[in-house]
Design an enzyme around this catalytic site. Sequence first.
Site, PDB file in Angstrom:
ATOM      1  CD  GLU A  35      -3.139   0.740   0.339  1.00 31.81           C
ATOM      2  OE1 GLU A  35      -2.573   1.605  -0.376  1.00 31.81           O
ATOM      3  OE2 GLU A  35      -4.361   0.724   0.510  1.00 31.81           O
ATOM      4  CG  ASP A  53      -6.254   8.658   5.680  1.00 34.83           C
ATOM      5  OD1 ASP A  53      -5.917   9.192   6.741  1.00 34.83           O
ATOM      6  OD2 ASP A  53      -7.062   9.190   4.894  1.00 34.83           O
TER       7      ASP A  53
HETATM    8  P1  IMP Z   1      -7.802   4.551   3.894  1.00 38.06           P
HETATM    9  O1  IMP Z   1      -8.814   3.548   3.419  1.00 38.06           O
HETATM   10  O2  IMP Z   1      -8.456   5.767   4.460  1.00 38.06           O
HETATM   11  O3  IMP Z   1      -6.761   3.988   4.829  1.00 38.06           O
HETATM   12  O4  IMP Z   1      -7.062   5.119   2.644  1.00 38.06           O
HETATM   13  C1  IMP Z   1      -6.426   4.338   1.795  1.00 38.06           C
HETATM   14  C2  IMP Z   1      -6.249   4.939   0.429  1.00 38.06           C
HETATM   15  O5  IMP Z   1      -6.714   6.280   0.297  1.00 38.06           O
HETATM   16  C3  IMP Z   1      -4.788   4.973   0.138  1.00 38.06           C
HETATM   17  O6  IMP Z   1      -4.367   3.773  -0.434  1.00 38.06           O
HETATM   18  C4  IMP Z   1      -4.660   6.152  -0.802  1.00 38.06           C
HETATM   19  O7  IMP Z   1      -4.837   5.697  -2.125  1.00 38.06           O
HETATM   20  C5  IMP Z   1      -5.776   7.069  -0.402  1.00 38.06           C
HETATM   21  N1  IMP Z   1      -5.260   8.132   0.487  1.00 38.06           N
HETATM   22  C6  IMP Z   1      -5.271   8.166   1.824  1.00 38.06           C
HETATM   23  N2  IMP Z   1      -4.698   9.286   2.302  1.00 38.06           N
HETATM   24  C7  IMP Z   1      -4.293   9.978   1.225  1.00 38.06           C
HETATM   25  C8  IMP Z   1      -3.599  11.235   1.039  1.00 38.06           C
HETATM   26  O8  IMP Z   1      -3.217  11.953   1.981  1.00 38.06           O
HETATM   27  N3  IMP Z   1      -3.367  11.595  -0.255  1.00 38.06           N
HETATM   28  C9  IMP Z   1      -3.749  10.843  -1.315  1.00 38.06           C
HETATM   29  N4  IMP Z   1      -4.376   9.667  -1.197  1.00 38.06           N
HETATM   30  C10 IMP Z   1      -4.650   9.237   0.048  1.00 38.06           C
HETATM   31 MG    MG Z   2      -3.999   3.361  -2.274  1.00 42.42          MG
END
Ligand code: IMP
Ligand code: MG
Length: 167
Positions: A91, A95
């Site tokens: 990954e 986030d």
């Molecule tokens: P999560 O499901 O919120 O953990 O986010 C996962 C996905 O969201 C990551 O694999 C990224 O593709 C995208 N993402 C999360 N944070 C960011 C950021 O700060 N900038 C750009 N893409 C993000």
């Molecule tokens: Mg991603």
Amino acid sequence: MLIPRNEIDAEVRTLAARITADYRDTNPLLIGALKGCFMFMADLVRCLEFPLEIEFVRLSSYGDGTESSGKVNLVQGLNVPVEGRHVLVVEDIVDTGLTVAFLLEYLKEQRPASLKCCTLLDKPARRQCEVCVDYIGLEVPDRFLVGYGLDCDERYRNLPDICYLEK
Ligand code: IMP
Ligand code: MG
């Protein structure tokens, strides 16, 4: 700019050394979560000097903008067997954790021999669910990041450094 390319390179090499120690003799299947992982995956595997295979899945959680929709969709799944394989998820950033949690669950159902996860960036401040990430590169602050594969509305993926957007 938040993380310049030389610091990214150093971290990729550190992660690769740890992964090499654990996977050298296992012919692992590295599964990248598109699109954000493409640059990290490309740099990481060039530091892994042992037999391995690469696949990608495509997930989406972000709608347009900088807020996760909170709902993860599998846009393109796997079409290779995972059963009995040593699987390492790759990954770009964890986030909320929802994407990794979803992907690990999806893969676990396919009965791999082992299942671990590697992320270049970790943004722990925004975590919404508990996820176990085995290899974590750099911890980053609660800012929206772009570059080195990360986008905002599909822009800036091509920046070689990791930057943040000013509000
Ligand atoms: P999560 O499901 O919120 O953990 O986010 C996962 C996905 O969201 C990551 O694999 C990224 O593709 C995208 N993402 C999360 N944070 C960011 C950021 O700060 N900038 C750009 N893409 C993000
Ligand atoms: Mg991603």
